[in-house]
Design a protein around this motif. Structure first.
Motif, PDB file in Angstrom:
ATOM      1  N   LYS A 194      10.807  46.202  57.050  1.00  0.00           N
ATOM      2  CA  LYS A 194      10.074  46.897  55.998  1.00  0.00           C
ATOM      3  C   LYS A 194      10.329  46.197  54.670  1.00  0.00           C
ATOM      4  O   LYS A 194      11.408  45.665  54.427  1.00  0.00           O
ATOM      5  CB  LYS A 194      10.502  48.360  55.890  1.00  0.00           C
ATOM      6  N   PHE A 248       9.980  46.683  50.375  1.00  0.00           N
ATOM      7  CA  PHE A 248       9.894  47.674  49.311  1.00  0.00           C
ATOM      8  C   PHE A 248       9.799  46.980  47.959  1.00  0.00           C
ATOM      9  O   PHE A 248      10.369  45.903  47.764  1.00  0.00           O
ATOM     10  CB  PHE A 248      11.135  48.569  49.323  1.00  0.00           C
ATOM     11  N   ASP A 249       9.076  47.619  47.009  1.00  0.00           N
ATOM     12  CA  ASP A 249       8.966  47.046  45.670  1.00  0.00           C
ATOM     13  C   ASP A 249      10.206  47.395  44.852  1.00  0.00           C
ATOM     14  O   ASP A 249      11.151  48.006  45.347  1.00  0.00           O
ATOM     15  CB  ASP A 249       7.674  47.481  44.986  1.00  0.00           C
ATOM     16  N   LYS A 278      10.729  49.589  42.681  1.00  0.00           N
ATOM     17  CA  LYS A 278      10.973  51.020  42.496  1.00  0.00           C
ATOM     18  C   LYS A 278      11.373  51.713  43.800  1.00  0.00           C
ATOM     19  O   LYS A 278      11.590  52.914  43.818  1.00  0.00           O
ATOM     20  CB  LYS A 278       9.719  51.689  41.936  1.00  0.00           C
ATOM     21  N   GLY A 279      11.412  50.947  44.895  1.00  0.00           N
ATOM     22  CA  GLY A 279      11.760  51.526  46.186  1.00  0.00           C
ATOM     23  C   GLY A 279      10.572  52.048  46.966  1.00  0.00           C
ATOM     24  O   GLY A 279      10.731  52.689  47.993  1.00  0.00           O
ATOM     25  N   THR A 280       9.367  51.757  46.486  1.00  0.00           N
ATOM     26  CA  THR A 280       8.151  52.175  47.177  1.00  0.00           C
ATOM     27  C   THR A 280       7.858  51.196  48.310  1.00  0.00           C
ATOM     28  O   THR A 280       7.869  49.977  48.101  1.00  0.00           O
ATOM     29  CB  THR A 280       6.953  52.195  46.204  1.00  0.00           C
ATOM     30  N   LYS A 281       7.574  51.723  49.485  1.00  0.00           N
ATOM     31  CA  LYS A 281       7.281  50.856  50.622  1.00  0.00           C
ATOM     32  C   LYS A 281       5.962  50.121  50.386  1.00  0.00           C
ATOM     33  O   LYS A 281       4.957  50.717  50.019  1.00  0.00           O
ATOM     34  CB  LYS A 281       7.192  51.659  51.915  1.00  0.00           C
ATOM     35  N   ILE A 282       6.014  48.812  50.604  1.00  0.00           N
ATOM     36  CA  ILE A 282       4.834  47.967  50.459  1.00  0.00           C
ATOM     37  C   ILE A 282       4.205  47.720  51.818  1.00  0.00           C
ATOM     38  O   ILE A 282       3.003  47.735  51.976  1.00  0.00           O
ATOM     39  CB  ILE A 282       5.202  46.611  49.828  1.00  0.00           C
ATOM     40  N   THR A 287       0.292  44.836  54.149  1.00  0.00           N
ATOM     41  CA  THR A 287       0.333  45.965  53.212  1.00  0.00           C
ATOM     42  C   THR A 287      -0.303  47.240  53.755  1.00  0.00           C
ATOM     43  O   THR A 287      -0.344  48.239  53.057  1.00  0.00           O
ATOM     44  CB  THR A 287      -0.334  45.578  51.880  1.00  0.00           C
ATOM     45  N   ARG A 291      13.852  43.778  49.745  1.00  0.00           N
ATOM     46  CA  ARG A 291      13.651  44.400  48.426  1.00  0.00           C
ATOM     47  C   ARG A 291      13.063  43.355  47.492  1.00  0.00           C
ATOM     48  O   ARG A 291      13.696  42.352  47.191  1.00  0.00           O
ATOM     49  CB  ARG A 291      14.975  44.915  47.845  1.00  0.00           C
ATOM     50  N   ASP A 326       6.467  45.109  40.967  1.00  0.00           N
ATOM     51  CA  ASP A 326       5.718  46.337  41.221  1.00  0.00           C
ATOM     52  C   ASP A 326       4.735  46.144  42.367  1.00  0.00           C
ATOM     53  O   ASP A 326       4.174  45.061  42.554  1.00  0.00           O
ATOM     54  CB  ASP A 326       4.939  46.766  39.968  1.00  0.00           C
ATOM     55  N   ARG A 327       4.491  47.221  43.075  1.00  0.00           N
ATOM     56  CA  ARG A 327       3.579  47.219  44.219  1.00  0.00           C
ATOM     57  C   ARG A 327       2.191  46.694  43.834  1.00  0.00           C
ATOM     58  O   ARG A 327       1.574  45.934  44.568  1.00  0.00           O
ATOM     59  CB  ARG A 327       3.486  48.634  44.776  1.00  0.00           C
TER      60      ARG A 327
END
Length: 122
Positions: free
Chosen positions: A14, A16-17, A19-23, A45, A67, A71-72
């Motif tokens: 996995k 993540f961007d 901010k911890g948002t999954k990409i 994506t 990581r 940003d996403r």
């Protein structure tokens, strides 16, 4: 990023961007032609989405995930060159510019500084 990691171990992880948002999920890893060091990853994506290229430096492999310190939205807007093909130096430069990275700030000992290859004097 760790340079001693097996690039095949990144595939399927996995991503993540900042901010911890999954990409998405790492689909492919691209190696530097001169050094063999993992340089770019293609991240799927979404189920019906394209792959986005992300730089492995300054990304980090943390807790079995990648990581990415961007940003996403920036990642999803990366130039699309398709996957499964070699990235040309021009395409790499476009990616470096997209992420605001200096393509000449490669690890010490690297012999592929684009400025030098383009014939610029030091």
């Amino acid at each position: 990023m760790q340079t001693d990691i097996d690039p095949r171990s990144l595939i399927g992880r996995k991503a993540f961007d900042r901010k911890g948002t999954k990409i998405g999920t790492v689909d492919e890893v691209y190696l530097d032609d001169a050094t063999g060091v993992p340089e770019w990853a293609a991240v799927r994506t979404g189920l019906f989405s394209r792959d986005a290229f992300v730089p492995l430096e300054p990304s980090e492999f943390v807790e079995d995930s990648l990581r990415i310190p961007f940003d996403r939205a920036l990642i999803k807007d990366a130039p699309d060159f398709g996957v499964g093909r070699h990235l040309s130096p021009e395409q790499e430069l476009q990616l470096y510019r997209h992420y605001g990275l200096d393509s000449r700030s490669e690890p010490a000992g690297s012999d592929r500084e684009f400025g030098r290859l383009a014939g610029q004097d030091e």
